[in-house]
Design a protein around this motif. Structure first.
Motif, PDB file in Angstrom:
ATOM      1  N   VAL A   1      -2.746  26.982 -26.836  1.00  0.00           N
ATOM      2  CA  VAL A   1      -1.305  27.184 -26.657  1.00  0.00           C
ATOM      3  C   VAL A   1      -0.944  27.659 -25.242  1.00  0.00           C
ATOM      4  O   VAL A   1       0.033  27.160 -24.657  1.00  0.00           O
ATOM      5  CB  VAL A   1      -0.744  28.145 -27.729  1.00  0.00           C
ATOM      6  N   PRO A   2      -1.703  28.601 -24.650  1.00  0.00           N
ATOM      7  CA  PRO A   2      -1.353  28.983 -23.267  1.00  0.00           C
ATOM      8  C   PRO A   2      -1.417  27.809 -22.296  1.00  0.00           C
ATOM      9  O   PRO A   2      -0.605  27.726 -21.366  1.00  0.00           O
ATOM     10  CB  PRO A   2      -2.403  30.052 -22.923  1.00  0.00           C
ATOM     11  N   ILE A   3      -2.373  26.914 -22.504  1.00  0.00           N
ATOM     12  CA  ILE A   3      -2.483  25.732 -21.637  1.00  0.00           C
ATOM     13  C   ILE A   3      -1.269  24.822 -21.847  1.00  0.00           C
ATOM     14  O   ILE A   3      -0.648  24.350 -20.895  1.00  0.00           O
ATOM     15  CB  ILE A   3      -3.792  24.974 -21.930  1.00  0.00           C
ATOM     16  N   ALA A   4      -0.921  24.576 -23.116  1.00  0.00           N
ATOM     17  CA  ALA A   4       0.238  23.735 -23.416  1.00  0.00           C
ATOM     18  C   ALA A   4       1.517  24.363 -22.876  1.00  0.00           C
ATOM     19  O   ALA A   4       2.403  23.662 -22.369  1.00  0.00           O
ATOM     20  CB  ALA A   4       0.350  23.534 -24.935  1.00  0.00           C
ATOM     21  N   ASN A   5       1.616  25.688 -22.972  1.00  0.00           N
ATOM     22  CA  ASN A   5       2.793  26.382 -22.459  1.00  0.00           C
ATOM     23  C   ASN A   5       2.893  26.240 -20.941  1.00  0.00           C
ATOM     24  O   ASN A   5       3.978  26.036 -20.387  1.00  0.00           O
ATOM     25  CB  ASN A   5       2.715  27.860 -22.850  1.00  0.00           C
TER      26      ASN A   5
ATOM     27  N   ILE B   1       1.641  23.754 -19.176  1.00  0.00           N
ATOM     28  CA  ILE B   1       1.989  22.348 -18.896  1.00  0.00           C
ATOM     29  C   ILE B   1       3.484  22.136 -19.076  1.00  0.00           C
ATOM     30  O   ILE B   1       4.129  21.434 -18.286  1.00  0.00           O
ATOM     31  CB  ILE B   1       1.185  21.410 -19.818  1.00  0.00           C
ATOM     32  N   ALA B   2       4.062  22.765 -20.110  1.00  0.00           N
ATOM     33  CA  ALA B   2       5.502  22.654 -20.331  1.00  0.00           C
ATOM     34  C   ALA B   2       6.280  23.205 -19.139  1.00  0.00           C
ATOM     35  O   ALA B   2       7.278  22.625 -18.703  1.00  0.00           O
ATOM     36  CB  ALA B   2       5.898  23.386 -21.613  1.00  0.00           C
ATOM     37  N   ALA B   3       5.807  24.324 -18.603  1.00  0.00           N
ATOM     38  CA  ALA B   3       6.479  24.923 -17.451  1.00  0.00           C
ATOM     39  C   ALA B   3       6.375  24.039 -16.216  1.00  0.00           C
ATOM     40  O   ALA B   3       7.315  23.933 -15.427  1.00  0.00           O
ATOM     41  CB  ALA B   3       5.887  26.300 -17.169  1.00  0.00           C
ATOM     42  N   GLU B   4       5.233  23.367 -16.045  1.00  0.00           N
ATOM     43  CA  GLU B   4       5.020  22.517 -14.874  1.00  0.00           C
ATOM     44  C   GLU B   4       5.798  21.211 -14.957  1.00  0.00           C
ATOM     45  O   GLU B   4       6.242  20.673 -13.949  1.00  0.00           O
ATOM     46  CB  GLU B   4       3.527  22.209 -14.724  1.00  0.00           C
TER      47      GLU B   4
ATOM     48  N   PRO C   1       4.745  16.019 -12.335  1.00  0.00           N
ATOM     49  CA  PRO C   1       4.414  17.426 -12.106  1.00  0.00           C
ATOM     50  C   PRO C   1       3.827  17.646 -10.718  1.00  0.00           C
ATOM     51  O   PRO C   1       3.052  16.830 -10.218  1.00  0.00           O
ATOM     52  CB  PRO C   1       3.371  17.723 -13.198  1.00  0.00           C
ATOM     53  N   ASP C   2       4.225  18.742 -10.124  1.00  0.00           N
ATOM     54  CA  ASP C   2       3.714  19.097  -8.803  1.00  0.00           C
ATOM     55  C   ASP C   2       2.470  19.956  -8.994  1.00  0.00           C
ATOM     56  O   ASP C   2       2.547  21.184  -9.099  1.00  0.00           O
ATOM     57  CB  ASP C   2       4.784  19.856  -8.023  1.00  0.00           C
ATOM     58  N   THR C   3       1.337  19.307  -9.098  1.00  0.00           N
ATOM     59  CA  THR C   3       0.087  20.031  -9.354  1.00  0.00           C
ATOM     60  C   THR C   3      -0.488  20.570  -8.053  1.00  0.00           C
ATOM     61  O   THR C   3      -0.527  19.882  -7.036  1.00  0.00           O
ATOM     62  CB  THR C   3      -0.953  19.110 -10.019  1.00  0.00           C
ATOM     63  N   GLY C   4      -0.927  21.801  -8.126  1.00  0.00           N
ATOM     64  CA  GLY C   4      -1.565  22.404  -6.967  1.00  0.00           C
ATOM     65  C   GLY C   4      -3.047  22.078  -6.939  1.00  0.00           C
ATOM     66  O   GLY C   4      -3.561  21.302  -7.744  1.00  0.00           O
ATOM     67  N   SER C   5      -3.748  22.692  -6.012  1.00  0.00           N
ATOM     68  CA  SER C   5      -5.193  22.478  -5.909  1.00  0.00           C
ATOM     69  C   SER C   5      -5.891  23.128  -7.103  1.00  0.00           C
ATOM     70  O   SER C   5      -5.430  24.134  -7.643  1.00  0.00           O
ATOM     71  CB  SER C   5      -5.731  23.069  -4.607  1.00  0.00           C
ATOM     72  N   ILE C   6      -6.990  22.534  -7.507  1.00  0.00           N
ATOM     73  CA  ILE C   6      -7.746  23.038  -8.658  1.00  0.00           C
ATOM     74  C   ILE C   6      -8.735  24.090  -8.188  1.00  0.00           C
ATOM     75  O   ILE C   6      -9.604  23.826  -7.348  1.00  0.00           O
ATOM     76  CB  ILE C   6      -8.491  21.891  -9.363  1.00  0.00           C
ATOM     77  N   GLU C   7      -8.613  25.294  -8.712  1.00  0.00           N
ATOM     78  CA  GLU C   7      -9.564  26.370  -8.410  1.00  0.00           C
ATOM     79  C   GLU C   7     -10.609  26.383  -9.525  1.00  0.00           C
ATOM     80  O   GLU C   7     -10.403  26.967 -10.581  1.00  0.00           O
ATOM     81  CB  GLU C   7      -8.828  27.703  -8.308  1.00  0.00           C
ATOM     82  N   TRP C   8     -11.718  25.735  -9.248  1.00  0.00           N
ATOM     83  CA  TRP C   8     -12.713  25.474 -10.286  1.00  0.00           C
ATOM     84  C   TRP C   8     -13.267  26.740 -10.917  1.00  0.00           C
ATOM     85  O   TRP C   8     -13.519  26.780 -12.123  1.00  0.00           O
ATOM     86  CB  TRP C   8     -13.856  24.629  -9.696  1.00  0.00           C
ATOM     87  N   LEU C   9     -13.435  27.775 -10.120  1.00  0.00           N
ATOM     88  CA  LEU C   9     -14.002  29.016 -10.650  1.00  0.00           C
ATOM     89  C   LEU C   9     -13.114  29.604 -11.748  1.00  0.00           C
ATOM     90  O   LEU C   9     -13.608  30.152 -12.742  1.00  0.00           O
ATOM     91  CB  LEU C   9     -14.181  30.032  -9.518  1.00  0.00           C
ATOM     92  N   LYS C  10     -11.805  29.445 -11.566  1.00  0.00           N
ATOM     93  CA  LYS C  10     -10.867  30.040 -12.521  1.00  0.00           C
ATOM     94  C   LYS C  10     -10.712  29.207 -13.791  1.00  0.00           C
ATOM     95  O   LYS C  10     -10.018  29.612 -14.725  1.00  0.00           O
ATOM     96  CB  LYS C  10      -9.512  30.238 -11.840  1.00  0.00           C
ATOM     97  N   LEU C  11     -11.345  28.039 -13.822  1.00  0.00           N
ATOM     98  CA  LEU C  11     -11.366  27.245 -15.055  1.00  0.00           C
ATOM     99  C   LEU C  11     -12.356  27.815 -16.071  1.00  0.00           C
ATOM    100  O   LEU C  11     -12.253  27.548 -17.277  1.00  0.00           O
ATOM    101  CB  LEU C  11     -11.763  25.797 -14.759  1.00  0.00           C
ATOM    102  N   ILE C  12     -13.312  28.590 -15.583  1.00  0.00           N
ATOM    103  CA  ILE C  12     -14.434  29.024 -16.428  1.00  0.00           C
ATOM    104  C   ILE C  12     -13.990  29.773 -17.679  1.00  0.00           C
ATOM    105  O   ILE C  12     -14.507  29.502 -18.776  1.00  0.00           O
ATOM    106  CB  ILE C  12     -15.427  29.872 -15.593  1.00  0.00           C
ATOM    107  N   PRO C  13     -13.043  30.739 -17.610  1.00  0.00           N
ATOM    108  CA  PRO C  13     -12.702  31.477 -18.833  1.00  0.00           C
ATOM    109  C   PRO C  13     -12.234  30.587 -19.986  1.00  0.00           C
ATOM    110  O   PRO C  13     -12.695  30.744 -21.126  1.00  0.00           O
ATOM    111  CB  PRO C  13     -11.586  32.429 -18.375  1.00  0.00           C
ATOM    112  N   TYR C  14     -11.341  29.628 -19.707  1.00  0.00           N
ATOM    113  CA  TYR C  14     -10.837  28.788 -20.799  1.00  0.00           C
ATOM    114  C   TYR C  14     -11.884  27.788 -21.272  1.00  0.00           C
ATOM    115  O   TYR C  14     -11.979  27.497 -22.467  1.00  0.00           O
ATOM    116  CB  TYR C  14      -9.553  28.071 -20.371  1.00  0.00           C
ATOM    117  N   ILE C  15     -12.672  27.263 -20.343  1.00  0.00           N
ATOM    118  CA  ILE C  15     -13.761  26.366 -20.757  1.00  0.00           C
ATOM    119  C   ILE C  15     -14.746  27.128 -21.631  1.00  0.00           C
ATOM    120  O   ILE C  15     -15.214  26.640 -22.663  1.00  0.00           O
ATOM    121  CB  ILE C  15     -14.465  25.767 -19.524  1.00  0.00           C
ATOM    122  N   ALA C  16     -15.056  28.374 -21.227  1.00  0.00           N
ATOM    123  CA  ALA C  16     -16.003  29.197 -21.987  1.00  0.00           C
ATOM    124  C   ALA C  16     -15.458  29.513 -23.382  1.00  0.00           C
ATOM    125  O   ALA C  16     -16.199  29.464 -24.373  1.00  0.00           O
ATOM    126  CB  ALA C  16     -16.286  30.494 -21.237  1.00  0.00           C
ATOM    127  N   VAL C  17     -14.165  29.834 -23.463  1.00  0.00           N
ATOM    128  CA  VAL C  17     -13.562  30.145 -24.770  1.00  0.00           C
ATOM    129  C   VAL C  17     -13.687  28.958 -25.720  1.00  0.00           C
ATOM    130  O   VAL C  17     -14.049  29.110 -26.889  1.00  0.00           O
ATOM    131  CB  VAL C  17     -12.082  30.551 -24.580  1.00  0.00           C
TER     132      VAL C  17
END
Length: 425
Positions: free
Chosen positions: A139-143, A145-148, A221-237
């Motif tokens: 849900v946080p990811i979907a939320n 995406i809705a904002a973007e 959507p105006d996507t910014g640069s992907i910060e790969w390190l910060k993807l880890i928490p959600y991927i891990a969950v």
């Protein structure tokens, strides 16, 4: 207080639920704004009314309410809400949600987002066997995406909540599947086959609706640069959930990962971490209060004989196999309405459903399937269920804003009803 002394007319025992619905829904409709009537205020009035109509000494009535509110299942949900809030707050602070949203938007075409997120929710819930865990993860990811993209937040949250019930209803490790099959004594694989045939049309229709809606999206959507390190928490969950780790441990480890990444990247220090965790937990305060009051109020309804009244009333009117199957659905659905927990609802009516299936020749796999589907249908649309409470806590929306977009639970309810009405002899 003796059980006999506590009994009252069944309609009176169920009246606190009516009071809640009248205060919340009718008042909101009259005001034309569902934000004007907090769910917690409606539950407070209904809870006071439930204590007031219960017979016996005041201290005994309050004790029954408190013991029901403090039931282990209710307290487990409170822990999950607190950990989910802490995880979401710390993930937002380090930019993990934004990074995950940017990554998703960069690899999935906007026109395929709705169907893709819905099917992802279906898959994750099937793999981990819990709707709440799926909602916490997605849900946080979907939320975000809705904002973007400017899409409806309510619709984005609803497609995750709806998809989460696919696995809650079908997964071999789902507690509802385990409870339903044990209650009537059938193999999980048999129940899965009977269940899948009923829900498959619902999945296909809802996925088709999301594909159609996606074709008409004209957002860039105006996507910014992907910060790969910060993807880890959600991927891990998501990965930890997929391997079967308990949701409380998953969320705790997610918080630890947020802290480590935040310290390493300079996004957090000790005090900002504590502030983010505290803010996240604080954001869940209202739904924790609602959960406790709902547990206490529904406990009084059970104590006063409300559930027994429903079960006896339905069983008395069962005629023939088709009527018996509809009776199983009504019995399970109304029990779920009075317990706000699909697993507990199945456990509550399981023995009666088993007797009905024996008397009217309903195959055990069919009886288990009906119980599971009807319980998930009702659980998916009640505003005081754990799933919608979690979604509202993570998005800040009212449950009534999300419910109209819950295509999948409504589609499943229609499919299972049609399967009974047009049952082949």
């Amino acid at each position: 207080m003796s059980k006999e002394h506590s009994k009252m007319p069944g309609f009176l025992a169920l009246s606190p639920l009516v009071v809640f619905l009248v205060v919340y829904l009718v008042s909101s409709l009259l005001a034309g704004d569902f934000y004007k009537v907090p769910v917690s205020a409606a539950f407070l009035l209904a809870s006071v009314y439930a204590v007031g109509i219960t017979r016996g000494k005041l201290i005994d009535r309050v004790n029954i309410f408190s013991q029901s509110a403090g039931h282990w299942n209710i307290m487990l949900m409170v822990w999950i809400f607190m950990l989910a809030g802490a995880f979401a707050g710390s993930a937002k602070e380090i930019g993990s949600i934004e990074a995950t949203v940017n990554f998703t938007l960069s690899i999935v075409p906007v026109k395929a987002l709705l169907a893709g997120l819905f099917l992802t929710s279906c898959f994750v819930s099937l793999a981990i066997g819990t709707s709440v865990g799926t909602i916490v993860a997605l849900v946080p990811i979907a939320n975000g995406i809705a904002a973007e993209t400017g899409m409806s937040q309510a619709m984005m949250a609803a497609l995750i909540v709806g998809g989460s019930f696919f696995g809650d209803n079908l997964s071999f490790i789902s507690d509802t599947t385990i409870a339903a099959t044990r209650a009537v004594g059938c193999a999980m694989k048999d129940k899965f086959k009977a269940n899948f045939i009923i829900v498959l049309p619902a999945v296909l229709v809802v996925a088709g609706i999301y594909i159609y809606q996606g074709l008409h999206l004209n957002v860039e959507p105006d996507t910014g640069s992907i910060e790969w390190l910060k993807l880890i928490p959600y991927i891990a969950v998501i990965l930890l959930s997929l391997i079967g780790l308990d949701v409380t441990m998953v969320l705790f480890m997610g918080i630890v990962l947020n802290a480590i990444i935040g310290f390493c990247t300079g996004c957090l220090d000790w005090y900002s971490l504590l502030g983010a965790i505290g803010s996240g937990i604080g954001g869940m305060g209202d739904l924790i209060i609602v959960t406790l009051m709902a547990g206490g109020m529904l406990g009084l309804i059970r104590h006063n004989g409300g559930l027994e009244y429903i079960m006896n009333g339905i069983v008395r009117h069962v005629r023939g196999r088709r009527g018996a199957e509809l009776g199983i659905g009504l019995l399970t659905g109304l029990s779920n309405l009075c317990t706000a927990n699909n697993t507990i609802a199945i456990i509550t009516v399981g023995g009666i459903v088993n007797d009905i299936s024996d008397k009217y020749g309903i195959p055990k796999r069919r009886a288990a399937s009906l119980m599971d589907i009807f319980s998930c249908f009702v659980q998916g649309i009640i505003p005081y269920g754990a799933q919608l409470l979690m979604a509202t806590g993570l998005t800040g929306l009212a449950a009534t804003q999300i419910i109209p977009y819950l295509y999948y639970p409504f589609a499943v309810g229609i499919c299972v009803t049609l399967s009974i009405i047009f049952r082949r002899k």
